[in-house]
Design an enzyme around this catalytic site. Sequence first.
Site, PDB file in Angstrom:
ATOM      1  N   CYS A   1       0.869  -1.163   0.096  1.00 16.47           N
ATOM      2  CA  CYS A   1      -0.076  -0.045   0.083  1.00 16.47           C
ATOM      3  C   CYS A   1       0.857   1.298   0.065  1.00 16.47           C
ATOM      4  O   CYS A   1       1.475   1.769   1.115  1.00 16.47           O
ATOM      5  CB  CYS A   1      -0.932   0.131   1.037  1.00 16.47           C
ATOM      6  SG  CYS A   1      -2.085   1.688   1.402  1.00 16.47           S
TER       7      CYS A   1
ATOM      8  N   CYS B   1      -0.591   3.980   2.231  1.00 22.20           N
ATOM      9  CA  CYS B   1      -0.481   3.757   3.710  1.00 22.20           C
ATOM     10  C   CYS B   1       1.194   4.384   3.863  1.00 22.20           C
ATOM     11  O   CYS B   1       1.462   4.925   4.995  1.00 22.20           O
ATOM     12  CB  CYS B   1      -0.678   2.576   4.172  1.00 22.20           C
ATOM     13  SG  CYS B   1      -2.025   1.784   3.360  1.00 22.20           S
ATOM     14  N   ASP B   2       2.126   3.752   3.152  1.00 22.84           N
ATOM     15  CA  ASP B   2       3.456   3.439   3.528  1.00 22.84           C
ATOM     16  C   ASP B   2       4.294   4.542   2.838  1.00 22.84           C
ATOM     17  O   ASP B   2       5.628   4.425   3.288  1.00 22.84           O
ATOM     18  CB  ASP B   2       3.737   1.959   3.605  1.00 22.84           C
ATOM     19  CG  ASP B   2       3.114   1.187   4.429  1.00 22.84           C
ATOM     20  OD1 ASP B   2       2.781   1.568   5.392  1.00 22.84           O
ATOM     21  OD2 ASP B   2       2.965   0.083   4.084  1.00 22.84           O
TER      22      ASP B   2
END
Length: 303
Positions: free
Chosen positions: A130, A133-134
């Site tokens: 992701c 997200c990261d």
Amino acid sequence: MFDTVIVGAGPAGMTAALYAARSNLKVALIERGIPGGQMNNTSDIENYPGYANISGPDLAEKMFEPLENLGVEHLFGQVERIEDLGVTKKIVTDDGEYEAKTVVIATGSNHRSLNVPGEEELNSRGVSYCAVCDGAFFRDEDLLVVGGGDSAVEEAVFLTQFAKTVTIAHRRDQLRAQKVLQDRAFANDKIHFAWNTVVEEIKGEQKVTSVLLKDVKTGEVREQAFGGVFIYVGLDPVSDFATELGILDENGWVITDDHMRTTVPGIFAVGDVRQKDLRQVTTAVGDGAIAGQEVYKYITENF
Ligand code: FAD
Ligand code: NAP
């Protein structure tokens, strides 16, 4: 007793809930995480009509917001089994059981793993599925993105705002991604391509430090330094809980007709979890609208 229990609050499930609730049905929407599904994993959605560009989480919120006012009951839980009791259906979750006249399966799909050494061990320590997200944890790093589809190419472009370089490793010499996404990647100076290349191993102790890449044409294996690996090699259906219903194809996708009906009367399926050609937000909401309407028709005719 609900008129319908919808399993999964991605765009397909939320739209099914919207249409069913607007038909005055008693609707429950069961979700194991936060509403929005895969939309929560993408920063920019540029192909949802009406918005030139909207972030996935924003669109998710906009879809979810009206449901409460319409009386949709939002239940938290992981559905583990659906039983066909004949006239009604039982929905078994990790948190309790529900009964409904109909069920709409809207559980979408999950990212696929590469299944190479190091992937599991270094998950969340440089291995990610992701970028949204990261991505921000990888400032000025050299990153590897694996895959050649829409997700790999779109997320590679997204990662260039943080990374020093992004290399897309694809097992063929032609991308599968939409042309508009390909053009954007080809025009980006930070993006490099490793064609005909697969990952053999992801290496590192505390975090990812390098990757063994194999040229599938020559068989040559080389080690290249990377600070992170983002894996986008496709999706598998989330349908384990429905195996016993006999509604899945050999790969686990739910088979439906054009009315979103499975072969079990009163059980419908919508969105990415269906056997279908195009998995998008637009097609998910289209499926959801049809199912919401079909549920109403089914209940009118059978109860
Ligand atoms: P999902 O969105 O997958 O939602 C399913 C929901 O069901 C999830 O919330 C999940 O938690 C829940 N669930 C699953 N199993 C259970 C269970 N047993 N019990 C309870 N809840 C459960 N499409 C576009 O149109 N434009 C884009 O720009 C775009 N970008 C994308 C970027 C990425 C990185 C990815 C991965 C996908 C992208 N897509 C895009 C595709 C799009 O997100 C999907 O087609 C769409 O979200 C499918 O909707 P869905 O409701 O069928 O499933
Ligand atoms: P996908 O379209 O299935 O692409 C997966 C990619 O990974 C393919 O290029 C495939 O190679 C490669 N691959 C598969 N297994 C591999 C392995 N073991 N090792 C190395 N490479 C492997 O999946 P996706 O890109 O995640 O997209 C999923 C769905 O979401 C699609 O329907 C897509 O259209 C949609 N989506 C849409 C958007 C958008 O509209 N902007 C953005 C993201 C996703 P091959 O090409 O050789 O098969």
